[in-house]
Design a protein around this motif. Structure first.
Motif, PDB file in Angstrom:
ATOM      1  N   ILE A  17      14.168 -19.631  23.206  1.00 18.13           N
ATOM      2  CA  ILE A  17      14.520 -19.434  21.795  1.00 18.13           C
ATOM      3  C   ILE A  17      14.024 -18.085  21.269  1.00 18.13           C
ATOM      4  O   ILE A  17      14.799 -17.338  20.648  1.00 18.13           O
ATOM      5  N   TYR A  42      10.862 -23.492  23.878  1.00 19.94           N
ATOM      6  CA  TYR A  42      10.258 -23.000  22.637  1.00 19.94           C
ATOM      7  C   TYR A  42       9.497 -21.694  22.843  1.00 19.94           C
ATOM      8  O   TYR A  42       9.492 -20.827  21.963  1.00 19.94           O
ATOM      9  N   PHE A  84      23.084 -22.675  20.738  1.00 26.06           N
ATOM     10  CA  PHE A  84      22.082 -23.711  21.011  1.00 26.06           C
ATOM     11  C   PHE A  84      22.631 -25.097  20.687  1.00 26.06           C
ATOM     12  O   PHE A  84      22.508 -26.039  21.481  1.00 26.06           O
ATOM     13  N   ALA A  87      20.446 -19.165  24.545  1.00 29.03           N
ATOM     14  CA  ALA A  87      20.405 -20.222  23.525  1.00 29.03           C
ATOM     15  C   ALA A  87      21.179 -21.454  23.989  1.00 29.03           C
ATOM     16  O   ALA A  87      20.749 -22.590  23.744  1.00 29.03           O
ATOM     17  N   THR A 146      22.074 -19.527  17.423  1.00 32.15           N
ATOM     18  CA  THR A 146      21.887 -20.860  16.841  1.00 32.15           C
ATOM     19  C   THR A 146      23.086 -21.756  17.116  1.00 32.15           C
ATOM     20  O   THR A 146      22.942 -22.914  17.525  1.00 32.15           O
ATOM     21  N   HIS A 195      16.574 -14.852  20.008  1.00 30.66           N
ATOM     22  CA  HIS A 195      16.572 -14.456  18.604  1.00 30.66           C
ATOM     23  C   HIS A 195      15.929 -13.084  18.381  1.00 30.66           C
ATOM     24  O   HIS A 195      15.696 -12.701  17.235  1.00 30.66           O
ATOM     25  N   ALA A 229      18.991 -23.252  26.257  1.00 32.73           N
ATOM     26  CA  ALA A 229      17.939 -23.936  25.505  1.00 32.73           C
ATOM     27  C   ALA A 229      18.444 -25.266  24.963  1.00 32.73           C
ATOM     28  O   ALA A 229      17.741 -26.286  25.015  1.00 32.73           O
TER      29      ALA A 229
END
Length: 242
Positions: free
Chosen positions: A212, A208, A228, A38, A225, A216, A41
Motif C-alpha cells: 500500500i 500494509y 485495491f 494495489a 485505491t 501510493h 494488495a
C-alpha cells in the motif's frame, strides 16, 4: 503432494514471470506499477481475511488465531530489521554491485521463506482449494517483485539474462519452504490453524507495510485505491467460486 509441488512451483516461478519483460524493455510507468501493486494488495487482504483466518478459526480457538497472526507479523518485522528494506524503484545511491545487490537478493530470498511456508500450510488444510488460492495470491505478489529486482540489477550493470536468472532464483526458495511447511503439519499436531493464521499475519504485514505505501507514493493514490478494491473483489469472487 503433487498439487503442493505444482502450486509452490507456479507461485515461485511468478517471480521469474515478473522479471521476463526486463529482457525486452527497461522501464515501466509509475502509474501501472502502482495499479499492479494495489491490485495485489487487494488480493492478499481478501485471501487473509476471507479465507486464511476463517479457516483457522474453524479449527482452533480465537487465542490461537491471534497468536498465529501476531507471530507472522513479528516474524516479518524481524526479517526486515535483519535485512533492511531498500526501495528498489527509488534507490539513487551508487553502491557497488557486490554490497547492494547481495543485500537486495538476500532480502528478497528471506522474504520469500514465510510466503512458501504459507503455501505449504495452506495445502494441509481441510479446504482443498485453499492451497491453490494462497499460491495464486502469493504468485501475484511475486510478479512486480521480480520485475523490480531484475530492473535494479540491470541498473547495477548486470546483463539482462543474468538479471532475469537471479530474479527467478530468488523465488525458488518458496518451493523448499512450502515442502517444509506442508511436512511440519503432518508431524506437529494442531499446526494447521496456527500456520494459516501465521500466513495471514505475514500477508497483512506485506500489504500494509510494503504494497500500500509503495502504490501510493507517486501521486496515483486514486487509481491505486480502485485497483485495491477490484483486487479484493476478484479474490472474494474466487473464494466463493472455489
Amino acid at each position: 503432494m503433487e498439487q503442493l509441488l505444482m502450486g509452490s512451483f507456479l507461485s515461485a516461478i511468478a517471480t521469474g514471470a515478473g522479471a521476463l519483460p526486463i529482457l525486452f524493455f527497461k522501464t515501466v510507468t509509475h502509474r501501472w506499477r502502482d495499479i499492479l501493486l494495489a491490485f495485489t494488495a487487494g488480493i492478499m487482504v481478501a485471501a487473509a481475511t476471507f479465507s486464511l483466518i476463517p479457516q483457522a478459526m474453524n479449527n482452533a480457538p480465537f487465542q490461537i488465531v491471534c497468536l498465529g497472526v501476531l507471530t507472522g507479523t513479528v516474524t516479518l518485522t524481524l526479517l526486515e530489521s535483519i535485512i533492511p528494506h531498500i526501495d528498489l524503484e527509488h534507490t539513487r545511491v551508487n553502491i557497488s554491485m557486490d554490497s547492494q545487490a547481495l543485500l537486495i537478493l538476500s532480502a528478497i530470498t528471506l522474504h520469500n521463506i514465510p510466503e512458501g511456508l504459507s503455501v505449504g500450510v495452506s495445502y494441509s488444510s481441510e479446504q482443498p482449494s485453499l492451497g491453490g488460492l494462497i499460491a495464486f495470491a502469493i504468485g501475484l505478489q511475486n510478479v512486480p517483485e521480480g520485475f523490480l529486482v531484475a530492473l535494479f540489477l540491470i541498473n547495477q550493470k548486470v546483463s539482462k539474462h543474468k538479471a532475469f536468472l537471479l530474479a527467478t532464483l530468488t523465488g525458488s526458495v518458496e518451493i523448499v519452504s512450502a515442502i517444509i511447511g506442508y511436512s511440519l503439519t503432518g508431524v506437529v499436531e494442531g499446526l494447521v490453524p496456527y500456520g494459516l493464521s501465521f500466513a495471514a499475519g505475514a500477508m497483512l504485514f506485506i500489504v500494509y507495510k510494503e504494497l500500500i505505501p509503495e502504490s501510493h507514493g507517486d501521486g496515483h493514490a486514486r487509481s491505486a485505491t480502485f485497483s485495491f478494491i477490484i483486487g479484493l473483489l476478484v479474490m472474494i469472487g474466487m473464494i466463493q467460486w472455489f
